[in-house]
Design a protein around this motif. Structure first.
Motif, PDB file in Angstrom:
ATOM      1  N   ALA A  69       1.036  -1.257   0.003  1.00 38.27           N
ATOM      2  CA  ALA A  69       0.077  -0.063   0.215  1.00 38.27           C
ATOM      3  C   ALA A  69       0.783   1.353  -0.078  1.00 38.27           C
ATOM      4  N   PHE A  70       0.033   2.025  -0.819  1.00 35.55           N
ATOM      5  CA  PHE A  70       1.233   3.171  -0.981  1.00 35.55           C
ATOM      6  C   PHE A  70       2.937   3.206  -0.895  1.00 35.55           C
ATOM      7  N   THR A  71       2.537   2.628  -2.029  1.00 34.35           N
ATOM      8  CA  THR A  71       4.544   2.659  -2.356  1.00 34.35           C
ATOM      9  C   THR A  71       4.571   2.535  -4.039  1.00 34.35           C
ATOM     10  N   ASP A  72       5.491   2.526  -4.884  1.00 38.68           N
ATOM     11  CA  ASP A  72       5.432   2.851  -6.471  1.00 38.68           C
ATOM     12  C   ASP A  72       4.747   1.948  -6.921  1.00 38.68           C
ATOM     13  N   GLY A  73       3.848   1.936  -8.131  1.00 35.96           N
ATOM     14  CA  GLY A  73       3.032   0.538  -8.328  1.00 35.96           C
ATOM     15  C   GLY A  73       1.735   0.473  -8.034  1.00 35.96           C
ATOM     16  N   ASP A  74       1.217   0.942  -6.663  1.00 31.77           N
ATOM     17  CA  ASP A  74       0.409   0.372  -5.671  1.00 31.77           C
ATOM     18  C   ASP A  74      -0.557   1.676  -7.208  1.00 31.77           C
ATOM     19  N   PRO A  75      -1.513   1.214  -7.855  1.00 34.22           N
ATOM     20  CA  PRO A  75      -2.668   1.950  -8.424  1.00 34.22           C
ATOM     21  C   PRO A  75      -3.456   3.314  -7.067  1.00 34.22           C
ATOM     22  N   GLY A  76      -3.285   2.374  -5.968  1.00 26.07           N
ATOM     23  CA  GLY A  76      -3.768   3.476  -5.249  1.00 26.07           C
ATOM     24  C   GLY A  76      -3.312   4.949  -4.789  1.00 26.07           C
ATOM     25  N   ALA A  77      -1.752   4.959  -4.693  1.00 20.28           N
ATOM     26  CA  ALA A  77      -1.227   5.818  -4.524  1.00 20.28           C
ATOM     27  C   ALA A  77      -1.599   6.750  -5.140  1.00 20.28           C
ATOM     28  N   VAL A  78      -1.611   7.043  -6.633  1.00 20.06           N
ATOM     29  CA  VAL A  78      -1.605   7.393  -7.167  1.00 20.06           C
ATOM     30  C   VAL A  78      -2.624   8.866  -7.152  1.00 20.06           C
ATOM     31  N   ILE A  79      -1.988   9.963  -7.606  1.00 20.47           N
ATOM     32  CA  ILE A  79      -2.722  11.451  -7.411  1.00 20.47           C
ATOM     33  C   ILE A  79      -4.272  10.974  -8.315  1.00 20.47           C
TER      34      ILE A  79
END
Length: 182
Positions: A69-79
């Motif tokens: 979660a909230f790492t590079d590659g996590d789609p939920g982490a994108v703005i």
């Protein structure tokens, strides 16, 4: 002379998707568009961690995050695409609740001679409250766009924006702030 910046905080897809208000993202999007037209820098603040979350192990709040979660590659982490940054806009990654905690936000702002922060983001009782308190201690002037913020608990949002934030910040609406830019 005052130099302002609009902070767009934690408007990442996984966070925005938890807010039940379908009319939320158009409000900060209007603020972003108006800031750009007025030449006010827009700075995005996101929560982000390394793979394996080594920086969260001591945090009761963040150590419970699912792996990835909230790492590079996590789609939920994108703005969130409704408020996406332009390539020339700064994106600051933080490691805790406040936009200043574990980030280089203060350096980015001071480098731009910014002394007034306009706050928008999710959640009012999280990043907005923590950032406001720390920014006040760092001697920034502050404005909170009350309807550009949101919280899972509407009563907490109301108490913060009506009673707590006015002690350290001007509290206004997105539309009133935009009108003042003209």
């Amino acid at each position: 002379m005052t130099h302002s910046a609009l902070l767009v905080m934690d408007l990442q897809k996984a966070i925005v998707d938890r807010i039940p208000d379908p009319d939320y993202t158009p409000r900060p999007d209007r603020a972003v568009a108006a800031a750009r037209r007025a030449g006010v820098p827009v700075v995005y603040v996101v929560i982000g961690f390394r793979p394996g979350h080594p920086e969260t192990r001591s945090s009761p709040q963040f150590s419970a995050l699912p792996d990835g979660a909230f790492t590079d590659g996590d789609p939920g982490a994108v703005i969130h695409p409704d408020v996406a940054p332009r390539p020339d806009e700064s994106i600051v990654t933080k490691k805790r609740v406040s936009a200043f905690a574990g980030s280089d936000l203060d350096l980015v702002l001071r480098g731009g001679a910014i002394d007034h922060l306009v706050l928008t983001g999710l959640a009012t009782s999280g990043v907005v409250l923590s950032t406001l308190r720390q920014a006040a201690d760092l001697d920034y002037r502050l404005t909170v766009l009350a309807d550009g913020c949101g919280d899972a608990d509407p009563e907490v949002h109301r108490v913060l924006t009506d009673k707590v934030f006015p002690r350290q910040a001007d509290v206004t609406t997105v539309d009133a702030w935009i009108a003042g830019l003209a």
